[in-house]
Design an enzyme around this catalytic site. Structure first.
Site, PDB file in Angstrom:
ATOM      1  N   SER A 143       0.955  -1.226   0.083  1.00  0.00           N
ATOM      2  CA  SER A 143      -0.022   0.205   0.112  1.00  0.00           C
ATOM      3  C   SER A 143       0.854   1.312  -0.169  1.00  0.00           C
ATOM      4  CB  SER A 143      -0.821   0.091   1.158  1.00  0.00           C
ATOM      5  OG  SER A 143      -1.552   1.234   1.560  1.00  0.00           O
ATOM      6  N   TYR A 156      -1.893  -1.712  10.537  1.00  0.00           N
ATOM      7  CA  TYR A 156      -1.765  -1.585   9.297  1.00  0.00           C
ATOM      8  C   TYR A 156      -0.849  -1.117   8.409  1.00  0.00           C
ATOM      9  CZ  TYR A 156      -3.998  -1.566   4.458  1.00  0.00           C
ATOM     10  OH  TYR A 156      -4.086  -1.974   3.323  1.00  0.00           O
TER      11      TYR A 156
HETATM   12  N1  LIG Z   1      -8.736  -0.484  -1.384  1.00  0.00           N
HETATM   13  C1  LIG Z   1      -7.514  -0.055  -0.918  1.00  0.00           C
HETATM   14  O1  LIG Z   1      -7.897   1.282  -0.504  1.00  0.00           O
HETATM   15  C2  LIG Z   1      -6.458  -0.538  -0.705  1.00  0.00           C
HETATM   16  C3  LIG Z   1      -5.090   0.418  -0.647  1.00  0.00           C
HETATM   17  C4  LIG Z   1      -4.207  -0.099  -0.460  1.00  0.00           C
HETATM   18  C5  LIG Z   1      -3.876  -1.574  -0.192  1.00  0.00           C
HETATM   19  N2  LIG Z   1      -4.804  -2.533  -0.287  1.00  0.00           N
HETATM   20  C6  LIG Z   1      -4.585  -3.756  -0.083  1.00  0.00           C
HETATM   21  O2  LIG Z   1      -5.277  -4.508  -1.277  1.00  0.00           O
HETATM   22  C7  LIG Z   1      -5.688  -5.939  -0.829  1.00  0.00           C
HETATM   23  C8  LIG Z   1      -6.748  -6.282  -1.602  1.00  0.00           C
HETATM   24  O3  LIG Z   1      -7.765  -5.481  -0.663  1.00  0.00           O
HETATM   25  P1  LIG Z   1      -9.024  -4.906  -1.437  1.00  0.00           P
HETATM   26  O4  LIG Z   1      -9.011  -3.626  -1.655  1.00  0.00           O
HETATM   27  O5  LIG Z   1      -9.415  -5.634  -2.552  1.00  0.00           O
HETATM   28  O6  LIG Z   1     -10.429  -5.112  -0.215  1.00  0.00           O
HETATM   29  P2  LIG Z   1     -11.366  -6.106  -0.098  1.00  0.00           P
HETATM   30  O7  LIG Z   1     -12.263  -5.897  -1.262  1.00  0.00           O
HETATM   31  O8  LIG Z   1     -12.013  -6.058   1.097  1.00  0.00           O
HETATM   32  O9  LIG Z   1     -10.782  -7.422  -0.223  1.00  0.00           O
HETATM   33  C9  LIG Z   1     -10.041  -8.045   0.585  1.00  0.00           C
HETATM   34  C10 LIG Z   1      -9.751  -9.481   0.395  1.00  0.00           C
HETATM   35  O10 LIG Z   1      -9.291 -10.184   1.498  1.00  0.00           O
HETATM   36  C11 LIG Z   1      -9.836 -11.064   2.083  1.00  0.00           C
HETATM   37  N3  LIG Z   1      -9.559 -11.546   3.521  1.00  0.00           N
HETATM   38  C12 LIG Z   1      -9.731 -10.591   4.513  1.00  0.00           C
HETATM   39  N4  LIG Z   1      -9.447 -11.146   5.512  1.00  0.00           N
HETATM   40  C13 LIG Z   1      -8.991 -12.584   5.272  1.00  0.00           C
HETATM   41  C14 LIG Z   1      -8.856 -13.684   6.022  1.00  0.00           C
HETATM   42  N5  LIG Z   1      -8.916 -13.557   7.340  1.00  0.00           N
HETATM   43  N6  LIG Z   1      -8.580 -14.790   5.535  1.00  0.00           N
HETATM   44  C15 LIG Z   1      -8.818 -14.934   4.063  1.00  0.00           C
HETATM   45  N7  LIG Z   1      -9.150 -13.986   3.475  1.00  0.00           N
HETATM   46  C16 LIG Z   1      -9.150 -12.799   3.904  1.00  0.00           C
HETATM   47  C17 LIG Z   1     -11.103 -11.022   1.635  1.00  0.00           C
HETATM   48  O11 LIG Z   1     -12.090 -12.216   1.721  1.00  0.00           O
HETATM   49  P3  LIG Z   1     -13.007 -12.757   2.706  1.00  0.00           P
HETATM   50  O12 LIG Z   1     -13.747 -11.633   3.269  1.00  0.00           O
HETATM   51  O13 LIG Z   1     -13.999 -13.677   1.629  1.00  0.00           O
HETATM   52  O14 LIG Z   1     -12.322 -13.588   3.531  1.00  0.00           O
HETATM   53  C18 LIG Z   1     -11.321 -10.290   0.469  1.00  0.00           C
HETATM   54  O15 LIG Z   1     -11.275 -11.232  -0.616  1.00  0.00           O
HETATM   55  C19 LIG Z   1      -5.459  -5.763   0.839  1.00  0.00           C
HETATM   56  O16 LIG Z   1      -4.317  -6.392   1.074  1.00  0.00           O
HETATM   57  C20 LIG Z   1      -5.317  -4.411   1.082  1.00  0.00           C
HETATM   58  O17 LIG Z   1      -4.843  -4.351   2.204  1.00  0.00           O
HETATM   59  C21 LIG Z   1      -6.190  -1.870  -0.433  1.00  0.00           C
END
Ligand SMILES: NC(=O)c1ccc[n+]([C@@H]2O[C@H](COP(=O)([O-])OP(=O)(O)OC[C@H]3O[C@@H](n4cnc5c(N)ncnc54)[C@H](OP(=O)(O)O)[C@@H]3O)[C@@H](O)[C@H]2O)c1
Length: 291
Positions: A143, A156
């Site tokens: 991130s 985080y």
């Molecule tokens: N969106 C942003 O603003 C942003 C910015 C920078 C970095 N990121 C990073 O991008 C990555 C993807 O996130 P996203 O933005 O796509 O958010 P998201 O839509 O909330 O997706 C997060 C994914 O992680 C999985 N997950 C969460 N906890 C888990 C657990 N205990 N075991 C297995 N799977 C788990 C969720 O699946 P389930 O709920 O089905 O378990 C979901 O598929 C993350 O690493 C996040 O930190 C996001």
């Protein structure tokens, strides 16, 4: 770097939502067979359905697993133990928001388990095979928060700083063998991430504007193809992330605190206060008083 896509296997964590769903679809378009994981079986099924619509011949398997637990990580590893994994997208993750002293310690521990420990375990499991074959790639989703301390998202931010540093180290170890390791550092992006924070962050300067996920996914896969160590999608994100390098750390951290501070107008960042007897302790000011 050499990555063979057609007919090879990829593991995508966090494939039930957001960026992970997009990575799965893009890899399917490149002809990869997929192992998708996340906790929510219904949403994994939906991802698989979407993929089969655009790439009907692609093999898609699902492992519903909680990556905050050792048993969840083991279930995923056992599922794929019979096959070489060419691409690992270490994408599953979640954050939290609020003063650390008021945080839920179980949630913070789970965050470290998913955002750090699972990333290490999966990279450790699949990298040796990639090195032996002299091809493959690992995309770790970090991130922009990785580039400075993150008051009110302390765990985080530190987790993503870990992912960034870890990925850069692996990039240097693996590149001579032709294996790519890339840290993708998105800024705030429109996915399920903000809802999953479990706190309202719409008032913060950081989360007020959310980018589209598609260019973030494309930038990550392009950087992996090119064997780049780090990619920060978006000019604004790059400028903000890089400019921090030229600031004294304390300034940088105070700016970061300002951009992430809670809505409560009486809340101030922790300060050091001294009692009459001269002992110092951490306190915070509310309406001019110290509590
Ligand atoms: N969106 C942003 O603003 C942003 C910015 C920078 C970095 N990121 C990073 O991008 C990555 C993807 O996130 P996203 O933005 O796509 O958010 P998201 O839509 O909330 O997706 C997060 C994914 O992680 C999985 N997950 C969460 N906890 C888990 C657990 N205990 N075991 C297995 N799977 C788990 C969720 O699946 P389930 O709920 O089905 O378990 C979901 O598929 C993350 O690493 C996040 O930190 C996001």
């Amino acid at each position: 770097m050499k990555i063979h896509y057609q007919g090879r296997w990829a593991v995508v964590t966090g494939a039930s939502s957001g960026l992970g769903q997009g990575f799965a679809a893009r890899l399917a378009e490149r002809g990869m067979s997929l192992v998708l994981t996340g906790r929510n079986k219904g949403r994994l099924d939906e991802t698989a359905r979407q993929i089969r619509r655009v790439a009907p011949r692609v093999k898609v398997e699902m492992v519903a697993a909680d990556l905050s637990t050792r048993s969840g990580v083991s279930a995923l590893l056992e599922h794929v133990s019979d096959r070489p994994i060419e691409v690992l997208i270490n994408n599953a993750g979640f954050g939290s928001y609020g003063p650390f002293a008021e945080s839920d310690s179980d949630r913070e521990a789970d965050e470290v388990a998913v955002d750090i420990s699972a990333v290490i375990a999966l990279a450790r499991a699949f990298l040796p095979g990639m090195l032996d074959r002299g091809s493959g790639g690992i995309l770790n989703v970090a991130s922009t928060i990785a580039f400075q301390p993150a008051p009110y998202q302390a765990v985080y931010g530190a987790s993503k700083a870990f992912v960034l540093s870890f990925s850069q180290a692996l990039w240097a170890e693996a590149r001579a063998a032709g294996v790519a390791v890339t840290a993708l550092c998105p800024g705030p992006t429109r996915t399920g991430f903000v809802d999953a924070l479990g706190a309202d962050v719409g008032h913060t300067a950081i989360y007020r504007r959310l980018a589209d996920p598609e260019p973030v996914i494309e930038a990550g896969l392009r950087a992996l193809d090119k064997g780049r160590a780090v990619v920060i999608p978006g000019l604004r994100n790059r400028v903000v992330a890089e400019s921090g390098r030229f600031m004294p750390r304390e300034w940088l951290t105070r700016v970061s605190a300002r951009l992430l501070r809670p809505l409560d107008p009486t809340f101030r960042a922790p300060i050091e206060v001294r009692n009459r007897d001269g002992n110092s302790r951490l306190g915070r000011t509310r309406l001019g008083s110290v509590d």
